[in-house]
Design an enzyme around this catalytic site. Sequence first.
Site, PDB file in Angstrom:
ATOM      1  N   GLU A  62      31.832 -36.268  38.963  1.00 27.11           N
ATOM      2  CA  GLU A  62      31.173 -35.343  39.094  1.00 27.11           C
ATOM      3  C   GLU A  62      31.017 -34.626  37.750  1.00 27.11           C
ATOM      4  O   GLU A  62      32.205 -34.294  37.162  1.00 27.11           O
ATOM      5  CB  GLU A  62      31.606 -34.362  39.987  1.00 27.11           C
ATOM      6  N   GLU A  70      34.749 -31.418  33.257  1.00 23.27           N
ATOM      7  CA  GLU A  70      34.469 -30.160  32.784  1.00 23.27           C
ATOM      8  C   GLU A  70      34.956 -29.880  31.773  1.00 23.27           C
ATOM      9  O   GLU A  70      35.889 -30.342  31.339  1.00 23.27           O
ATOM     10  CB  GLU A  70      35.322 -29.317  34.060  1.00 23.27           C
ATOM     11  N   ASP A 130      24.290 -26.099  34.677  1.00 20.95           N
ATOM     12  CA  ASP A 130      23.395 -25.052  34.211  1.00 20.95           C
ATOM     13  C   ASP A 130      21.966 -25.476  33.979  1.00 20.95           C
ATOM     14  O   ASP A 130      21.813 -26.610  33.340  1.00 20.95           O
ATOM     15  CB  ASP A 130      24.278 -24.782  32.660  1.00 20.95           C
ATOM     16  N   LYS A 176      16.003 -21.402  28.456  1.00 18.10           N
ATOM     17  CA  LYS A 176      15.225 -21.390  27.437  1.00 18.10           C
ATOM     18  C   LYS A 176      14.610 -22.632  27.103  1.00 18.10           C
ATOM     19  O   LYS A 176      15.461 -23.733  27.006  1.00 18.10           O
ATOM     20  CB  LYS A 176      16.052 -20.815  26.233  1.00 18.10           C
ATOM     21  N   ASP A 199      19.809 -25.037  42.520  1.00 15.06           N
ATOM     22  CA  ASP A 199      19.262 -23.848  43.341  1.00 15.06           C
ATOM     23  C   ASP A 199      18.275 -23.060  42.429  1.00 15.06           C
ATOM     24  O   ASP A 199      17.524 -22.144  42.744  1.00 15.06           O
ATOM     25  CB  ASP A 199      20.092 -23.044  43.758  1.00 15.06           C
TER      26      ASP A 199
END
Length: 180
Positions: A45, A70, A119, A123, A155
Amino acid sequence: MRVRNKPWAKEFILTHNNLCINDPYNYKGKWKKKIFQNKNPINIEIGSGKGNFIINLAKQNSNQNYIAIEKNISIVTILLKKWIENKLCNLKIIIEDAINLKKLFANNEINKIYLNFSDPWPKKRHFKRRLTYQKFLEIYKKILIKNGQLYFKTDNNNLFNYSLLEFQKNKWNLWTSRIK
C-alpha cells in the site's frame, strides 16, 4: 492529512527496526526470502497513512505478505503503534517516497498495489506528483507480477477523472466502480 510533528518519532521507529525496514534498498528481489521468510505473495500500500486499511488486510490474510509505504515519519508512528497492538508477522513498514519503488522492488516482485485516497495534488503544476501519473504507472507495471493488480480509491472527482485518462493512455485494463 495533517499530523503534528512528533520529535520522538525517529527514536520510536529505531527501537522497532524489526518492523520498520531501515535499509529497504538491500532487499530488492529478496523480500520473501530475507524479510518475510516465506513464499507468500507480497502486496504493498503506497501512502498507508495511519494504517487502518493495511492492518485489516494483514489480519484477514495471514497467507499473504504486506508492506506499508509511508513517507511521513510522524504518521508512521501511528501505524507502528497499531502494528504493535496487533502483532502481525506478515506486515512490514517502509518509510520512503513512492518515486523510489524501482529501487525497492525487483521486476515482477509485487502481487497487488493499493492506492487509497492518495493526495490529489490539485494544482496543475503538481500533476507529476500524483500516484497515477504515467511515470508511476510505468513503475507499477514493472514491479507487478504478470496479471498483478492495482487498486485505486479516491473521493476526489478531479483525481479520479485524471487517473482514468492516465490508465487508458498507458493501456491498463480497467474495472471501475463509482460510489456516489
